[in-house]
Design an enzyme around this catalytic site. Structure first.
Site, PDB file in Angstrom:
ATOM      1  CG  ASP A 172      43.686  28.688  44.448  1.00 27.94           C
ATOM      2  OD1 ASP A 172      45.167  27.918  43.891  1.00 27.94           O
ATOM      3  OD2 ASP A 172      43.031  28.314  43.728  1.00 27.94           O
ATOM      4  CB  ILE A 173      41.515  29.921  39.086  1.00 29.40           C
ATOM      5  CG1 ILE A 173      42.702  30.915  38.657  1.00 29.40           C
ATOM      6  CG2 ILE A 173      40.187  30.019  38.826  1.00 29.40           C
ATOM      7  CD1 ILE A 173      43.223  30.844  37.702  1.00 29.40           C
ATOM      8  CD  GLU A 192      45.239  26.107  41.144  1.00 23.52           C
ATOM      9  OE1 GLU A 192      46.440  26.179  40.984  1.00 23.52           O
ATOM     10  OE2 GLU A 192      44.489  26.063  42.346  1.00 23.52           O
TER      11      GLU A 192
END
Ligand SMILES: Nc1nc2c(ncn2[C@@H]2O[C@H](COP(=O)(O)OP(=O)(O)OP(=O)(O)O)[C@@H](O)[C@H]2O)c(=O)[nH]1
Length: 311
Positions: A180-181, A223
Site C-alpha cells: 500500500d502506498i 492504492e
C-alpha cells in the site's frame, strides 16, 4: 551445439489464388484431413489447445517434432513438442490481421511437397487462431486494471484460488505481498489526481521490474497492490518484499516539473498447511495494517513480526 537450419521462411497470406499455386494435388485423403482438422480446431477458443490440437493432427500428413508459435503484440508464445535443427517458418497474415509466426521443426529437411501440404493445412488454422487470439485479448481486457495494466480484482481472485490449489496439491510454498502506498491521499491532494495516477502506474512498473516473470502483480484497491509469489517460502517473500520497498523508496516520480519520492508499506503472508484462502489473504492484510500502525515504509510478516525496520 545444435545449429538451426532454415528450410524456408514464408509469408503465409490468406489469399486463395496465391495459396492454390503451391498446393499439392487435392486428393480425397487431403481433403478429408483438412475437413477433420477444421472440425477439431472449432472445438475450443483456448489458444494453447488450438495449437496443441493442430500439432497433433498434422502429424499424419507431415510428421514433425515441434511447433513454436509467437504473437508479439499479445506477448504470447508457445512451444509444443521439441525444437530440432530443421525449421520451416511462416508469418500468418490475413487482409485484416497479423496472426503471428509459426515455426515447424524436425530432424530432417522439409521437402517442397511437405511444405505445400503444410500450407494447405495452415489454411484450417487461420480462423480458429484468429478467434482464439480475439478471445484471449477480450479475457485480458476483462482481467486487467486499465490504468496500471496490472491484473484486477477478478484476476487476483482467480489466480489466488488456482495458486493455492497448486501449492496444496504439489506441496509447494506460496507467499503473497500486500503493498500500500503511504499517504497517497496527501499525494493526490498536493500534486493532483493526474500525478497520483502516474504514481500508481510507476509503482506497478517498479514492482514488476524487481520481481520474477512468474510473479504476478494485481491492483487490489485504489492504492493497494498484491503480488503472488509462487513456490516462495517466507524467507524468499521477505527478500522480495524488502527489495520492492527499497526500490520504491529510492524511486523519483518526475512529471511536468513535479517530483516525488513515495514510500510503501508491505504485509507478507506465507501459506500454512491446509490454510483456506481467506485466512491466507487476511493474514497479509493484518500484517499490512501492522506495518502502517508501526510507522509505514516497512515490511511486516503475517504474525505482526517486523522483518526489516527502517529507522
Ligand atoms: N490518483 C488516484 N487516486 C486514487 C485512485 N484510487 C484511489 N485513490 C485515492 O487513494 C487515496 C487513499 O487514501 P487513504 O485510504 O486515506 O490512504 P493513504 O492516504 O495512502 O494513507 P495510508 O495508507 O494510511 O498511508 C484516496 O485519496 C483515494 O481517492 C486512482 O485510481 N487514482
Amino acid at each position: 551445439m545444435v545449429t538451426s537450419v532454415h528450410t524456408s521462411t514464408n509469408a503465409f497470406e490468406m489469399k486463395e489464388s496465391s495459396l492454390r499455386a503451391r498446393l499439392p494435388l487435392n486428393t480425397d485423403e487431403q481433403n478429408e484431413a483438412r475437413l477433420k482438422l477444421t472440425h477439431v480446431l472449432q472445438t475450443t477458443l483456448n489458444i494453447e489447445q488450438v495449437l496443441e490440437l493442430f500439432f497433433k493432427h498434422i502429424q499424419n500428413s507431415v510428421p514433425m517434432s515441434g511447433l513454436y508459435y509467437e504473437h508479439q503484440a499479445q506477448q504470447f508464445s508457445l512451444q509444443v513438442g521439441r525444437d530440432t535443427p530443421h525449421h520451416c517458418d511462416y508469418r500468418l497474415i490475413t487482409p485484416d490481421d497479423d496472426l503471428g509466426n509459426i515455426i515447424f521443426s524436425r530432424g530432417k529437411r522439409f521437402s517442397e511437397h511437405e511444405m505445400a501440404t503444410l500450407e494447405s493445412l495452415l489454411s484450417t488454422l487461420i480462423y480458429p487462431l484468429r478467434n482464439a487470439l480475439q478471445y484471449r485479448q477480450a479475457l485480458q481486457t476483462a482481467m486487467n486494471d486499465p490504468l496500471t495494466g496490472a491484473g484486477n480484482r477478478i484476476a487476483l481472485d482467480n489466480a489466488l484460488h488456482r495458486e493455492l490449489q497448486m501449492a496444496q496439491r504439489y506441496d509447494q510454498a506460496l507467499s503473497i505481498l500486500m503493498i500500500d502506498i503511504d499517504h497517497f491521499k496527501q499525494i493526490n491532494d498536493t500534486y493532483g489526481h493526474a500525478f497520483g495516477d502516474t504514481v500508481l502506474k510507476e509503482m506497478v512498473q517498479a514492482i514488476d521490474s524487481v520481481t520474477r516473470n512468474t510473479d504476478m502483480t494485481f491492483r487490489y484497491g485504489g492504492e493497494e497492490f498484491v503480488v503472488i509469489l509462487s513456490k516462495t517460502e517466507a524467507k524468499g517473500a521477505a527478500v522480495i518484499g524488502e527489495r520492492i520497498r527499497q526500490y520504491i523508496e529510492q524511486l523519483i516520480v518526475d512529471e511536468d516539473g513535479k517530483k516525488l519520492q513515495a514510500t510503501v508499506s508491505i504485509g507478507a503472508s506465507t501459506l500454512g498447511p491446509q490454510e483456506p484462502v481467506k485466512s491466507f489473504f487476511g493474514r497479509a492484510d493484518e500484517a499490512l495494517y501492522c506495518a502502517k500502525r508501526s510507522g509505514r515504509n516497512r515490511l511486516v510478516s503475517a504474525k505482526c513480526e517486523e522483518l526489516v525496520t527502517t529507522s
